[in-house]
Design a protein around this motif. Structure first.
Motif, PDB file in Angstrom:
ATOM      1  N   TYR A  93       0.812  -1.492  -0.280  1.00  0.00           N
ATOM      2  CA  TYR A  93       0.042  -0.119  -0.065  1.00  0.00           C
ATOM      3  C   TYR A  93       0.850   1.274  -0.328  1.00  0.00           C
ATOM      4  O   TYR A  93       1.143   2.216   1.043  1.00  0.00           O
ATOM      5  CB  TYR A  93      -1.079   0.030   0.846  1.00  0.00           C
ATOM      6  N   GLY A  94       0.789   1.804  -1.058  1.00  0.00           N
ATOM      7  CA  GLY A  94       1.705   2.709  -1.356  1.00  0.00           C
ATOM      8  C   GLY A  94       3.471   2.451  -1.876  1.00  0.00           C
ATOM      9  O   GLY A  94       3.764   1.508  -1.588  1.00  0.00           O
ATOM     10  N   GLY A  95       3.710   3.252  -2.888  1.00  0.00           N
ATOM     11  CA  GLY A  95       4.900   2.865  -3.554  1.00  0.00           C
ATOM     12  C   GLY A  95       6.195   3.715  -2.508  1.00  0.00           C
ATOM     13  O   GLY A  95       7.375   4.522  -3.530  1.00  0.00           O
ATOM     14  N   TYR A  96       6.019   4.288  -1.573  1.00  0.00           N
ATOM     15  CA  TYR A  96       7.728   5.040  -0.467  1.00  0.00           C
ATOM     16  C   TYR A  96       8.276   4.230  -0.737  1.00  0.00           C
ATOM     17  O   TYR A  96       8.922   3.178  -0.837  1.00  0.00           O
ATOM     18  CB  TYR A  96       6.459   4.767   0.536  1.00  0.00           C
ATOM     19  N   GLU A  97       9.575   5.044  -0.312  1.00  0.00           N
ATOM     20  CA  GLU A  97      10.608   3.420  -0.096  1.00  0.00           C
ATOM     21  C   GLU A  97      10.609   2.906  -1.017  1.00  0.00           C
ATOM     22  O   GLU A  97      10.326   2.612  -2.612  1.00  0.00           O
ATOM     23  CB  GLU A  97      10.945   3.604   1.029  1.00  0.00           C
ATOM     24  N   ALA A  98      11.258   1.330  -0.815  1.00  0.00           N
ATOM     25  CA  ALA A  98      11.901   0.376  -1.544  1.00  0.00           C
ATOM     26  C   ALA A  98      10.320  -0.676  -1.275  1.00  0.00           C
ATOM     27  O   ALA A  98      10.069  -1.622  -1.504  1.00  0.00           O
ATOM     28  CB  ALA A  98      13.045  -0.367  -0.954  1.00  0.00           C
ATOM     29  N   ARG A  99       9.268  -0.435  -0.472  1.00  0.00           N
ATOM     30  CA  ARG A  99       7.725  -0.853   0.090  1.00  0.00           C
ATOM     31  C   ARG A  99       7.535  -1.972  -1.321  1.00  0.00           C
ATOM     32  O   ARG A  99       7.081  -2.973  -1.027  1.00  0.00           O
ATOM     33  CB  ARG A  99       6.837  -0.458   0.432  1.00  0.00           C
ATOM     34  N   PRO A 100       7.357  -1.633  -2.423  1.00  0.00           N
ATOM     35  CA  PRO A 100       6.837  -2.286  -3.545  1.00  0.00           C
ATOM     36  C   PRO A 100       7.430  -3.098  -3.873  1.00  0.00           C
ATOM     37  O   PRO A 100       7.241  -3.936  -4.641  1.00  0.00           O
ATOM     38  CB  PRO A 100       6.695  -1.306  -5.007  1.00  0.00           C
ATOM     39  N   PHE A 101       9.031  -2.844  -4.041  1.00  0.00           N
ATOM     40  CA  PHE A 101       9.438  -3.794  -4.318  1.00  0.00           C
ATOM     41  C   PHE A 101       9.743  -4.973  -3.299  1.00  0.00           C
ATOM     42  O   PHE A 101       9.987  -6.370  -3.544  1.00  0.00           O
ATOM     43  CB  PHE A 101      11.060  -3.288  -4.110  1.00  0.00           C
ATOM     44  N   ILE A 102      10.298  -4.646  -2.200  1.00  0.00           N
ATOM     45  CA  ILE A 102       9.930  -5.694  -1.535  1.00  0.00           C
ATOM     46  C   ILE A 102       8.752  -6.772  -1.508  1.00  0.00           C
ATOM     47  O   ILE A 102       8.992  -8.144  -0.780  1.00  0.00           O
ATOM     48  CB  ILE A 102      10.149  -4.785   0.462  1.00  0.00           C
TER      49      ILE A 102
END
Length: 187
Positions: free
Chosen positions: A109-118
């Motif tokens: 939920y949200g494209g912040y920092e590396a969150r989507p990649f993780i």
């Protein structure tokens, strides 16, 4: 597994993800996971804390990065733990939680920092569908920063992408060209 903001913070995406969790709680059991930065050297490998909230539980993963280390001890430079290792620690701890909870899907939920990649990393290793949600401000920040490659890779892997605005959907569709369906779901 819902990878989102800090469970006890307040802000637009915290409210939105909390609202979504509440709306779906009769149909879907969500396991919230949030990431926090730590300034403690012993947290570099990622420290997991289980959080109870009513009849639901979630997890907070704390890890340190080189930015924190360079502010605390700038003379150490490259000898401090790198940001990439912090992201890896967050990913490995998220993977362990997702395995333990036996999740059916991973949702960033949200494209912040590396969150989507993780989320994409964990999704790939578990062979589970990846869902991404973007608000717009996260994309505006992410596409101009170091996180662009992380967002792009996650979008390529996603089974479904939801956006909270037309502008976010335009950025995802026009700039990143996903094969997954993009749906607009407003606040």
């Amino acid at each position: 597994a819902l990878i989102g903001d800090a469970l006890d913070d307040f802000g637009g995406s915290v409210v939105s993800s909390g609202r979504m969790t509440h709306l779906l709680e009769d149909r879907v059991e969500m396991v919230p996971i949030s990431f926090e930065m730590s300034y403690r050297a012993e947290d570099w490998a990622g420290v997991v804390r289980r959080v109870e909230s009513g009849n639901r539980h979630g997890y907070v993963i704390k890890s340190a990065d080189s930015f924190a280390g360079s502010r605390l001890a700038p003379d150490l430079g490259e000898r401090m733990l790198s940001r990439e290792l912090m992201i890896r620690a967050l990913a490995e701890q998220t993977l362990a939680i997702a395995k333990r909870e036996n999740v059916d899907a991973i949702h960033a939920y949200g494209g912040y920092e590396a969150r989507p990649f993780i989320a994409a990393y964990v999704s790939a290793l578990l062979d589970k569908p990846l869902i991404l949600t973007f608000s717009g401000q996260d994309l505006e920040r992410g596409v101009f920063g170091y996180g662009f490659s992380h967002i792009r890779q996650a979008v390529e892997h996603a089974a479904l992408i939801t956006c909270k605005s037309e502008k976010a959907a335009t950025i995802v569709g026009g700039l990143l060209g996903p094969s997954a369906q993009i749906r607009i779901i407003r606040n």
